[in-house]
Design a protein around this motif. Structure first.
Motif, short mmCIF file in Angstrom:
data_model
loop_
_atom_site.label_atom_id
_atom_site.label_comp_id
_atom_site.label_asym_id
_atom_site.label_seq_id
_atom_site.Cartn_x
_atom_site.Cartn_y
_atom_site.Cartn_z
N LYS A 234 42.44 30.11 39.48
CA LYS A 234 42.33 28.87 40.27
C LYS A 234 43.67 28.16 40.46
CE LYS A 234 37.50 28.18 38.96
NZ LYS A 234 36.42 27.23 38.63
N MET A 235 44.73 28.96 40.59
CA MET A 235 46.06 28.39 40.81
C MET A 235 46.17 27.67 42.15
SD MET A 235 48.15 28.65 38.28
CE MET A 235 49.59 28.19 39.24
N ASP A 236 45.21 27.89 43.04
CA ASP A 236 45.26 27.27 44.36
C ASP A 236 44.55 25.92 44.40
OD1 ASP A 236 42.87 28.70 43.85
OD2 ASP A 236 42.33 28.58 45.97
N LEU B 15 33.72 48.13 45.97
CA LEU B 15 32.91 47.38 46.93
C LEU B 15 33.63 47.35 48.27
CD1 LEU B 15 31.81 44.17 44.92
CD2 LEU B 15 30.49 46.24 45.34
N HIS B 16 32.86 47.28 49.33
CA HIS B 16 33.45 47.21 50.67
C HIS B 16 33.23 45.84 51.31
CE1 HIS B 16 34.27 51.45 50.39
NE2 HIS B 16 32.99 51.67 50.09
N ARG B 17 32.56 44.97 50.56
CA ARG B 17 32.35 43.60 51.03
C ARG B 17 32.41 42.68 49.82
NH1 ARG B 17 28.21 40.04 51.15
NH2 ARG B 17 26.84 41.57 50.15
N ILE B 18 33.15 41.58 49.95
CA ILE B 18 33.30 40.67 48.83
C ILE B 18 32.07 39.76 48.73
CG2 ILE B 18 34.62 38.73 47.90
CD1 ILE B 18 37.12 39.94 49.07
N GLY B 19 31.45 39.76 47.54
CA GLY B 19 30.32 38.86 47.30
C GLY B 19 30.79 37.54 46.72
N CYS C 196 48.74 35.11 36.25
CA CYS C 196 48.11 34.03 37.01
C CYS C 196 47.70 34.50 38.39
CB CYS C 196 49.05 32.83 37.11
SG CYS C 196 50.59 33.12 38.00
N GLY C 197 46.84 33.70 39.03
CA GLY C 197 46.39 34.04 40.37
C GLY C 197 45.24 33.18 40.81
N SER C 198 44.62 33.58 41.90
CA SER C 198 43.44 32.90 42.42
C SER C 198 42.43 33.96 42.83
CB SER C 198 43.80 32.03 43.63
OG SER C 198 42.62 31.62 44.31
N ALA C 199 41.36 34.09 42.03
CA ALA C 199 40.36 35.10 42.36
C ALA C 199 39.69 34.80 43.69
CB ALA C 199 39.32 35.17 41.25
N ALA C 200 39.43 33.52 43.97
CA ALA C 200 38.75 33.15 45.20
C ALA C 200 39.54 33.59 46.43
CB ALA C 200 38.50 31.65 45.23
N ARG C 201 40.87 33.52 46.35
CA ARG C 201 41.71 33.92 47.49
C ARG C 201 42.27 35.33 47.32
NH1 ARG C 201 45.97 29.24 48.32
NH2 ARG C 201 46.82 30.86 49.69
N ASN C 202 41.84 36.03 46.27
CA ASN C 202 42.27 37.40 46.01
C ASN C 202 43.78 37.52 45.83
OD1 ASN C 202 41.49 40.03 45.49
ND2 ASN C 202 41.83 40.72 47.58
N GLU D 54 34.32 40.56 41.04
CA GLU D 54 34.02 40.97 42.41
C GLU D 54 35.30 41.36 43.15
OE1 GLU D 54 30.94 40.89 44.23
OE2 GLU D 54 29.96 40.70 42.29
N ARG D 55 36.38 40.59 42.95
CA ARG D 55 37.64 40.90 43.63
C ARG D 55 38.24 42.20 43.10
NH1 ARG D 55 35.20 37.19 45.42
NH2 ARG D 55 36.05 35.44 46.60
N ILE D 56 38.12 42.42 41.79
CA ILE D 56 38.60 43.67 41.21
C ILE D 56 37.88 44.86 41.84
CG2 ILE D 56 38.56 45.08 39.11
CD1 ILE D 56 39.21 42.55 37.52
N LEU D 57 36.57 44.75 41.98
CA LEU D 57 35.79 45.85 42.55
C LEU D 57 36.14 46.07 44.02
CD1 LEU D 57 32.31 45.12 40.91
CD2 LEU D 57 34.01 46.84 40.24
#
Length: 685
Positions: free
Chosen positions: A131-133, A32-36, A253-259, A23-26
């Protein structure tokens, strides 16, 4: 050659964040114009009502986006072991993959399973530690686990800036640049390397170069010449080369939830993942000559495509295909090389979850959906009729669990059969059969969740109220010794009779093979070739019917050694009947055994529950493989027969006061102890 194409999959253990990452990639690519969000049912890729209801990915979803002049097709795959066929179907047609790991949980059971699938199918991949956060996140520990628990050589090309609640960015070790994400911002900000990280980053870059040099001769030559002073552009090319060869796995690494870290990951997909032109030529079999032929992604060649997935949708039945050669146009007639049937292509679609965009043609390297195919199934080859070519399909796992399914309303029985047939066409790991003695419909699958989701799909999506009986183990049968039989069928009741003589040898197949291996060793035409399909048909039927308790055989090798025919009384039917009789007579002489699925069980539990859980597993005929402390919990690994694991989650909650985590997957089939096998056979009648 379409070097700007990237066909990738996102693969991981359940709850590692695959759909959130996609979802973040899109969003970051403008698709996408809104994050699901998965947890509130607004994720675009989990479009089925059942996926929104359960908060998990059940079937792989396709989408596409653009990044830096490249077209990226993404398949978001399920993480639950019960839906492993979806991963198999996806990896078979992809060029590369992103393996996702939780920075807290690390390498988990299904992480290992999908990694082995990718290895078997030769899919290069990069890794992303997500999920590094979150509390307990540890990038270095996960990188070490990738090297220890997987057949992989991890190469950390990034290091995190901060961790857990303080995680705010990444350092690119290749170019020694840093990126941070301000709270609430979706785009990164280029910053100078934090002073406290400069020495550490330089040291880690040197370690990166040294590790790369160990895996690649060209990198070693440059390292000996320049030490670690290698230009970032050259280093990037060396990492790409080693990734495509499968010698290293670049880790980000990263955090998908926080983009955080998504845009650098997209850069890595472009920089390190293969295009269709980078993959080795796909091997097909020329049906006219029987010879193997290489297939390059040539747009000017005749069409060759593989059906990866069949899916019901509001547009009708969709067939997802990977085009390996040629150009495919709307209305084109193709040959199904697997069945010999003709199929006409209707619309050609690029999919975004449940949405579609129609295109006029697809070219070699594309993964698209098409309408109009009447009978094609996943794993089958579509090709130009003028050049019949057959591609290898994919491995379909054997079901381990079964249950009787019946409609709540008797009038729905025919509709139930039609719906189940369509579901089995969509999901080859879901098997449907009818018990010849009781007339009951049996549904077989990969686990309790698999069958439960199938039942919900029937009721919610097909609108057929149904009930599922108690699950039982899908036992299998096997022979363990070679035996030969010379059998003659001779019947004469006036008029045309029936005559067939054949000498057959039966023997077990290797443990890694399934199904029937049939070889004709007859010389001199003692058995005409016209009768061979009937013999093979009978053998396949015997494979499904078994001989001990009516369970299918896991595999069988049958050799036709000799035979005889009668000028008037021999027929295909006579040889089919004779083959069945020969199998029934020979089977007891081949040392048959009953097999049961044995599961690999992994339990994470507080220390105080270890003794009770190990004792409980051993009482269920379980064998403890290992026990270790990790992340504040004790992990127990055991092999346990599936028959003793039904509803085990409830038992585990009781033993651990609800604090244990539990995962399992099929490890192997093993021989059922003789005394127990006798009881099962007796119960089966």
């Amino acid at each position: 050659m379409r070097t700007h194409i990237r066909n990738i999959g996102i693969m991981a253990h359940i709850d590692a964040g695959k759909t959130t990452l996609t979802e973040r990639i899109l969003f970051d690519t403008g698709r996408l114009h809104r994050i699901g969000e998965v947890h509130d049912g607004t994720a675009e890729l989990d479009w089925r009502a059942l996926e929104k209801k359960h908060g998990i990915t059940i079937s792989s979803a396709a989408t596409s986006c653009g990044w830096n002049g490249h077209q990226i097709t993404i398949l978001d795959t399920p993480g639950h072991a019960d839906f492993t066929i979806e991963v198999e179907q996806s990896l078979r047609v992809l060029d590369g993959a992103v393996a996702l790991f939780s920075a807290v949980a690390g390498v988990q059971p299904q992480s290992e399973a999908v990694w082995r699938q990718a290895d078997r199918l030769g899919v290069p991949r990069i890794a992303f530690v997500n999920k590094m956060d979150q509390p307990g996140a540890n990038f270095d520990r996960v990188v070490a686990e990738i090297g220890e628990r997987l057949p992989a050589t991890p190469l950390a090309v990034q290091m995190p800036i901060g961790s857990e609640g303080d995680f705010r960015g990444v350092v690119d070790l290749v170019g020694l640049t840093a990126w941070t994400w301000d709270k609430g911002e979706t785009h990164p900000r280029a910053v100078a390397l934090p002073e406290q990280l400069v020495a550490l980053a330089i040291g880690r870059r040197r370690a990166l170069v040294e590790r790369l040099a160990e895996a690649d001769d060209e990198a070693m030559a440059l390292y000996l010449e320049k030490d670690d002073d290698i230009d970032a552009g050259i280093l990037k090319e060396l990492i790409r080369k080693a990734t495509l060869a499968g010698r290293i796995t670049a880790v980000l690494c990263g955090s998908a939830a926080r983009n955080i870290g998504i845009q650098p990951l997209l850069d890595a997909v472009v920089d390190y993942c293969p295009s269709p032109a980078d993959r080795a030529e796909v091997e097909g079999r020329d049906l006219a000559t029987g010879k193997a032929i290489p297939l390059a992604p040539d747009e000017q060649a005749r069409v060759v495509a593989l059906v990866s997935k069949i899916q019901a949708s509001r547009f009708g039945t969709l067939a997802f295909i990977r085009l390996y050669a040629g150009r495919l146009r709307r209305g084109q007639t193709l040959l199904n090389a697997s069945t010999g049937q003709s199929e006409r292509v209707g619309r050609i679609l690029r999919m975004h979850a449940a949405e579609e965009t129609e295109i006029e043609e697809a070219m070699a390297g594309d993964i698209v959906a098409v309408t109009g195919l009447k009978a094609a199934r996943s794993g089958e080859t579509l090709c130009d009729p003028a050049r019949p070519v057959l591609l290898a399909g994919f491995q379909t796992p054997e079901p381990v669990i079964e249950a009787v399914i019946e409609p709540l309303v008797a009038a729905d029985r025919e509709k139930l059969g039609e719906a189940l047939a369509l579901m089995a066409r969509e999901d080859p790991s879901l098997r449907v059969s009818v018990d010849a003695e009781t007339g009951e419909t049996l549904l077989r699958g990969m686990g309790e969740l698999h069958l439960a989701i199938a039942l919900e799909s029937l009721m919610d999506e097909a609108g057929i109220p149904a009930r599922l009986g108690p699950p039982s183990v899908a036992y299998r049968e096997a022979i363990t010794a070679r035996t030969e039989i010379d059998h003659m069928l001779r019947k004469q009741n006036g008029g045309s009779g029936q005559f067939a003589r054949l000498r057959l040898a039966f023997e077990p197949v290797p443990s890694d093979q399934h199904g029937l291996v049939f070889e004709n060793r007859v010389v001199g035409g003692a058995v005409p070739k016209a009768y061979l399909p009937a013999i093979e048909k009978a053998l396949r039927s015997c494979l499904q019917e078994g001989g001990l308790a009516g369970y299918p055989l896991v595999g069988l090798k049958a050799e036709l050694l000799d035979g005889a025919v009668h000028e008037k009384d021999s027929s295909a039917l006579a040889f089919e009947i004779a083959t069945r009789e020969a199998f029934r007579l020979a089977f007891p002489q081949a040392a048959p055994v009953l097999l049961e699925p044995v599961m690999r069980v992994e339990i994470a539990t507080p220390a105080e529950a270890i003794g009770a859980i190990i004792g409980d597993l051993q009482s269920r005929r379980g064998t403890i493989v290992g026990s270790a402390e990790a992340r504040g919990l004790h992990e127990i690994v055991a092999h346990v027969p599936l028959a003793n694991l039904f509803n085990y989650v409830n038992r585990l909650r009781s033993l651990s006061q609800g604090r244990a985590g539990f995962t399992m997957r099929l490890d192997r089939y093993a021989t059922v102890p003789k005394a127990l096998a006798e009881k099962i056979i007796e119960a089966a009648g």
